[in-house]
Design a protein around this motif. Structure first.
Motif, PDB file in Angstrom:
ATOM      1  N   LYS A 184     -11.881  -4.428  -3.199  1.00  0.00           N
ATOM      2  CA  LYS A 184     -10.803  -4.358  -4.189  1.00  0.00           C
ATOM      3  C   LYS A 184      -9.451  -4.156  -3.489  1.00  0.00           C
ATOM      4  N   PHE A 185      -9.452  -3.306  -2.500  1.00  0.00           N
ATOM      5  CA  PHE A 185      -8.239  -3.030  -1.720  1.00  0.00           C
ATOM      6  C   PHE A 185      -7.749  -4.304  -1.021  1.00  0.00           C
ATOM      7  N   LEU A 186      -8.685  -5.022  -0.372  1.00  0.00           N
ATOM      8  CA  LEU A 186      -8.305  -6.236   0.360  1.00  0.00           C
ATOM      9  C   LEU A 186      -7.827  -7.329  -0.579  1.00  0.00           C
ATOM     10  N   ARG A 187      -8.536  -7.519  -1.700  1.00  0.00           N
ATOM     11  CA  ARG A 187      -8.107  -8.530  -2.680  1.00  0.00           C
ATOM     12  C   ARG A 187      -6.738  -8.167  -3.241  1.00  0.00           C
ATOM     13  N   GLY A 188      -6.516  -6.862  -3.421  1.00  0.00           N
ATOM     14  CA  GLY A 188      -5.225  -6.391  -3.925  1.00  0.00           C
ATOM     15  C   GLY A 188      -4.092  -6.747  -2.974  1.00  0.00           C
TER      16      GLY A 188
END
Ligand code: SF4
Length: 200
Positions: A184-188
């Motif tokens: 989620k962090f990376l996609r964000g």
């Protein structure tokens, strides 16, 4: 114990003699193993190396790890461990283990010890700078749609909000919840290149 060539031949000779005489040394070996761990503290844990998640028993005496073996009661591995898992004690007892963050400046030959505070600050700054420099909000993409019953292809400017300037690799040591948060962090951030070492 250091085994000299002479001692090695003697030990091998005893083994060969026992085998030749039809003696089964397995119970002796099992007893010797039992003696070594009989006063040790037993702690169950999970192998940190890969997502198979094998169960382990770690035997400790004081601060020392004296034995690691597969947990026979664990439903995944039923006591078995692969060579990597069997050598897991080396994660802790290893002279080559690096316990502090190290930094090698661009063009420098030597690594230097740095603080976690400095290292994390640098990672955050470089991630932000790279993302800002490489961020792409929109991109031309091809889509298909039906016009008067006929499928036609057309190009549109679509919102993508991505960066191709940063990639991520890892990690097999993460559990489901950690993977979810990390993804989620990376996609964000807009990352597209998200890989896992188990696929390499
Ligand atoms: S590395 Fe080996 S022992 Fe560890 S979880 Fe994976 S398969 Fe099991």
């Amino acid at each position: 114990m250091e085994v000299s060539r002479r001692n090695f031949l003697k030990i091998s000779g005893v083994g060969v003699a026992a085998t030749t005489l039809g003696l089964n040394l397995d119970p002796v070996e099992a007893k010797a193993q039992e003696l070594a761990i009989q006063h040790a503290k037993e702690t169950t844990t999970i192998c940190p190396y890969c997502s198979v998640g094998c169960g382990m028993i770690v035997h400790t005496q004081g601060d020392n790890v004296i034995n690691v073996e597969g947990d026979p009661d664990h439903p995944i591995n039923e006591g078995a461990l692969c060579p990597k898992g069997s050598s897991v004690y080396q994660l802790r007892d290893n002279k080559a283990r690096i316990t502090k963050p190290m930094y090698r400046a661009a063009g420098a030959a030597a690594w230097q010890e740095v603080t976690w505070e400095w290292a994390l600050d640098q990672i955050a700054r470089k991630t932000k700078a790279t993302r800002d420099a490489s961020f792409v909000p929109t991109s031309k993409i091809k889509v298909k749609e039906k016009v008067a019953g006929v499928e036609v292809e057309k190009e549109i400017e679509a919102e993508v909000n991505r960066t191709m300037g940063i990639a991520s690799v890892g990690s097999a040591a993460l559990d489901n919840e950690e993977c979810y948060l990390y993804q989620k962090f990376l996609r964000g951030l807009g990352l597209v290149y998200i890989e896992h070492q188990a696929r390499i």
